[in-house]
Design an enzyme around this catalytic site. Structure first.
Site, PDB file in Angstrom:
ATOM      1  N   ARG A  91      -1.768 -13.492  47.324  1.00 22.68           N
ATOM      2  CA  ARG A  91      -2.424 -14.770  47.658  1.00 22.68           C
ATOM      3  C   ARG A  91      -3.850 -14.434  48.054  1.00 22.68           C
ATOM      4  O   ARG A  91      -4.086 -13.698  49.010  1.00 22.68           O
ATOM      5  CB  ARG A  91      -1.701 -15.457  48.820  1.00 22.68           C
ATOM      6  CG  ARG A  91      -2.523 -16.579  49.426  1.00 22.68           C
ATOM      7  CD  ARG A  91      -1.737 -17.424  50.379  1.00 22.68           C
ATOM      8  NE  ARG A  91      -0.841 -18.311  49.668  1.00 22.68           N
ATOM      9  CZ  ARG A  91      -0.277 -19.399  50.194  1.00 22.68           C
ATOM     10  NH1 ARG A  91      -0.518 -19.729  51.443  1.00 22.68           N
ATOM     11  NH2 ARG A  91       0.545 -20.143  49.484  1.00 22.68           N
ATOM     12  N   HIS A  93      -1.855 -22.605  41.750  1.00 23.94           N
ATOM     13  CA  HIS A  93      -0.693 -22.294  42.608  1.00 23.94           C
ATOM     14  C   HIS A  93       0.569 -22.448  41.738  1.00 23.94           C
ATOM     15  O   HIS A  93       1.367 -23.359  41.944  1.00 23.94           O
ATOM     16  CB  HIS A  93      -0.680 -23.248  43.814  1.00 23.94           C
ATOM     17  CG  HIS A  93       0.183 -22.788  44.950  1.00 23.94           C
ATOM     18  ND1 HIS A  93       0.921 -21.615  44.914  1.00 23.94           N
ATOM     19  CD2 HIS A  93       0.432 -23.354  46.175  1.00 23.94           C
ATOM     20  CE1 HIS A  93       1.579 -21.484  46.056  1.00 23.94           C
ATOM     21  NE2 HIS A  93       1.302 -22.515  46.829  1.00 23.94           N
ATOM     22  N   GLN A 104       4.246 -22.769  43.286  1.00 25.52           N
ATOM     23  CA  GLN A 104       4.508 -24.076  43.886  1.00 25.52           C
ATOM     24  C   GLN A 104       4.905 -25.080  42.808  1.00 25.52           C
ATOM     25  O   GLN A 104       5.855 -25.852  42.972  1.00 25.52           O
ATOM     26  CB  GLN A 104       3.262 -24.568  44.630  1.00 25.52           C
ATOM     27  CG  GLN A 104       3.427 -25.936  45.257  1.00 25.52           C
ATOM     28  CD  GLN A 104       4.410 -25.939  46.414  1.00 25.52           C
ATOM     29  OE1 GLN A 104       4.309 -25.121  47.317  1.00 25.52           O
ATOM     30  NE2 GLN A 104       5.370 -26.849  46.401  1.00 25.52           N
ATOM     31  N   ASP A 118      -2.072 -33.569  48.433  1.00 23.55           N
ATOM     32  CA  ASP A 118      -2.299 -32.273  49.097  1.00 23.55           C
ATOM     33  C   ASP A 118      -3.469 -32.451  50.065  1.00 23.55           C
ATOM     34  O   ASP A 118      -4.175 -33.481  50.032  1.00 23.55           O
ATOM     35  CB  ASP A 118      -2.600 -31.198  48.033  1.00 23.55           C
ATOM     36  CG  ASP A 118      -2.719 -29.794  48.619  1.00 23.55           C
ATOM     37  OD1 ASP A 118      -2.254 -29.570  49.756  1.00 23.55           O
ATOM     38  OD2 ASP A 118      -3.284 -28.905  47.942  1.00 23.55           O
ATOM     39  N   CYS A 150       3.004 -30.251  48.609  1.00 23.69           N
ATOM     40  CA  CYS A 150       3.322 -28.815  48.643  1.00 23.69           C
ATOM     41  C   CYS A 150       3.482 -28.304  50.066  1.00 23.69           C
ATOM     42  O   CYS A 150       4.129 -27.291  50.282  1.00 23.69           O
ATOM     43  CB  CYS A 150       2.239 -28.024  47.906  1.00 23.69           C
ATOM     44  SG  CYS A 150       0.585 -28.278  48.599  1.00 23.69           S
ATOM     45  N   ARG A 185      11.057 -23.582  46.789  1.00 25.56           N
ATOM     46  CA  ARG A 185      10.164 -22.419  46.649  1.00 25.56           C
ATOM     47  C   ARG A 185      11.009 -21.143  46.630  1.00 25.56           C
ATOM     48  O   ARG A 185      10.758 -20.233  45.845  1.00 25.56           O
ATOM     49  CB  ARG A 185       9.174 -22.350  47.823  1.00 25.56           C
ATOM     50  CG  ARG A 185       8.128 -23.435  47.867  1.00 25.56           C
ATOM     51  CD  ARG A 185       7.169 -23.350  46.701  1.00 25.56           C
ATOM     52  NE  ARG A 185       6.476 -22.063  46.609  1.00 25.56           N
ATOM     53  CZ  ARG A 185       5.406 -21.699  47.330  1.00 25.56           C
ATOM     54  NH1 ARG A 185       4.874 -22.539  48.174  1.00 25.56           N
ATOM     55  NH2 ARG A 185       4.849 -20.506  47.178  1.00 25.56           N
TER      56      ARG A 185
HETATM   57  N1  NVA Z   1      -4.589 -26.678  48.393  1.00 27.08           N
HETATM   58  C1  NVA Z   1      -3.981 -25.960  49.496  1.00 27.08           C
HETATM   59  C2  NVA Z   1      -2.570 -25.586  49.146  1.00 27.08           C
HETATM   60  C3  NVA Z   1      -1.828 -24.866  50.250  1.00 27.08           C
HETATM   61  C4  NVA Z   1      -0.442 -24.489  49.856  1.00 27.08           C
HETATM   62  C5  NVA Z   1      -4.804 -24.732  49.817  1.00 27.08           C
HETATM   63  O1  NVA Z   1      -5.244 -24.034  48.915  1.00 27.08           O
HETATM   64  O2  NVA Z   1      -5.029 -24.484  51.023  1.00 27.08           O
HETATM   65  N1   CP Z   2       2.990 -24.618  49.877  1.00 28.92           N
HETATM   66  C1   CP Z   2       2.618 -23.396  50.278  1.00 28.92           C
HETATM   67  O1   CP Z   2       2.225 -22.515  49.477  1.00 28.92           O
HETATM   68  O2   CP Z   2       2.765 -23.183  51.616  1.00 28.92           O
HETATM   69  P1   CP Z   2       2.216 -21.937  52.435  1.00 28.92           P
HETATM   70  O3   CP Z   2       0.712 -22.004  52.440  1.00 28.92           O
HETATM   71  O4   CP Z   2       2.814 -22.098  53.803  1.00 28.92           O
HETATM   72  O5   CP Z   2       2.690 -20.669  51.769  1.00 28.92           O
END
Ligand code: NVA
Ligand code: CP
Length: 315
Positions: free
Chosen positions: A116, A143, A146, A233, A272, A300
């Site tokens: 990540r 993502h 997800q 989101d 998500c 997930r």
């Molecule tokens: N759009 C959000 C998704 C988190 C799972 C981010 O990138 O922070």
């Molecule tokens: N939806 C998601 O990826 O959650 P986290 O940021 O908690 O991993």
């Protein structure tokens, strides 16, 4: 062909999971079918240690609850081990290159890497030099894990994917991008409803539209009509600076009771997570009868076990 008539083969040819652009509808169906089978095994308390003795390295340059816990728990349930590498604890966080990190990990018998991070180009670089599968656990652009869980959840709920309509309200971010691509691939019609300035890039929309039906609009009243899935989101993704201008621009796209009242009665609400209640969604909607966000969060685990199994068992 819809997923409901797909016959699973229990294998895919892909080496990595970097973006759903690289996956065909059939490969996505394969993962969802495997995820449902693994979910049934887990629910029935049946052992499924298909990755016994394998190690997953997890690199995190951003925070995580769901991705962190579901990958770690998932690899354990499959009989393997997780190695959690937070950016602040490893030399990557002090300027060691992605290239050198990949070459070093190659020497330690790692069987899979979940990462990540910020730049999609960094995970592409990692995949280029890694001798094991690399899985995208979120970048600024995509993502995919997800969206696999999301499509699985939609399939479980509606018994099909093809022909369903999903509308995403809010910031045209990594989730909007991956939902457009994944949704279009499996025959859904994905609409992103966002104000100008916060819509997905033209290039991304063009890419997604090559795979199927995608619409971008700023018209909330048109976008809520006849959709089966309502998705949103956060206004500010990880790494983005907060600004009152963006809050003002996105507030009219909030998923609230007034908007839900205009939707079909059997439409579902998805997110998500993590959610910022009172910003992109109200508490009444996320805790309401149409919300399936916690089924989605659970999936997930199952979807990622399927990804790990299908990519890592070959090694
Ligand atoms: N759009 C959000 C998704 C988190 C799972 C981010 O990138 O922070
Ligand atoms: N939806 C998601 O990826 O959650 P986290 O940021 O908690 O991993």
């Amino acid at each position: 062909m819809d997923i409901s008539s797909y016959k699973p083969k229990k294998s895919i040819n892909n080496k990595h999971m970097l973006t759903l652009k690289d996956y065909s509808a059939n490969e996505i169906y394969e993962i969802i079918n495997m995820a449902i089978a693994l979910k049934q095994k887990q629910r029935a308390g049946k052992k499924h240690e298909y990755l016994k003795g394998k190690t997953l390295a997890m690199i995190f340059s951003k925070s995580s609850t769901r991705t962190r816990v579901s990958f770690e728990q998932g690899i354990k349930q499959l009989g393997g081990t997780a190695l959690v590498l937070q950016q602040g604890d490893i030399q990557l966080g002090r300027g060691e290159t992605v290239h050198d990190t990949a070459l070093v990990l190659n020497r330690y018998g790692i069987d899979g890497i979940m990462i990540r991070t910020y730049l999609q180009s960094d995970i592409e670089e990692l995949a280029k030099y890694s001798n094991c599968p690399v899985i995208n656990g979120l970048t600024d652009d995509y993502h995919p894990c997800q969206v696999l869980a999301d499509l699985m959840t939609v399939y479980e709920h509606f018994g099909k994917l093809e022909g369903l309509k999903m509308t995403y309200f809010g910031d045209g971010n990594n989730m909007a991008n991956s939902l457009m691509i994944g949704g279009a691939k499996v025959g859904m019609h994905v609409t992103v409803c966002a104000p100008e300035g916060y819509q997905p890039s033209e290039a991304m929309v063009k890419t997604a539209a090559q795979f199927g039906k995608v619409t971008v609009t700023s018209d909330v009243n048109a976008a809520i009509q006849n959709c089966d899935v309502i998705y949103t989101d956060v206004f500010f993704s990880m790494g983005q600076e907060k600004s009152p201008e963006k809050v003002n621009a996105l507030m009219p796209y909030q998923v609230n009771e007034e908007l839900m009242a205009k939707a079909a009665k059997n439409a579902v609400f998805m997110h998500c997570l993590p959610a910022h209640r009172g910003e992109e969604v109200t508490t009444g909607v996320i805790d309401g009868a149409q919300s399936i966000v916690f089924e989605e969060a659970e999936n997930r685990l199952h979807a990622q076990k399927a990804v790990m199994y299908l990519l890592m068992k070959k090694r």
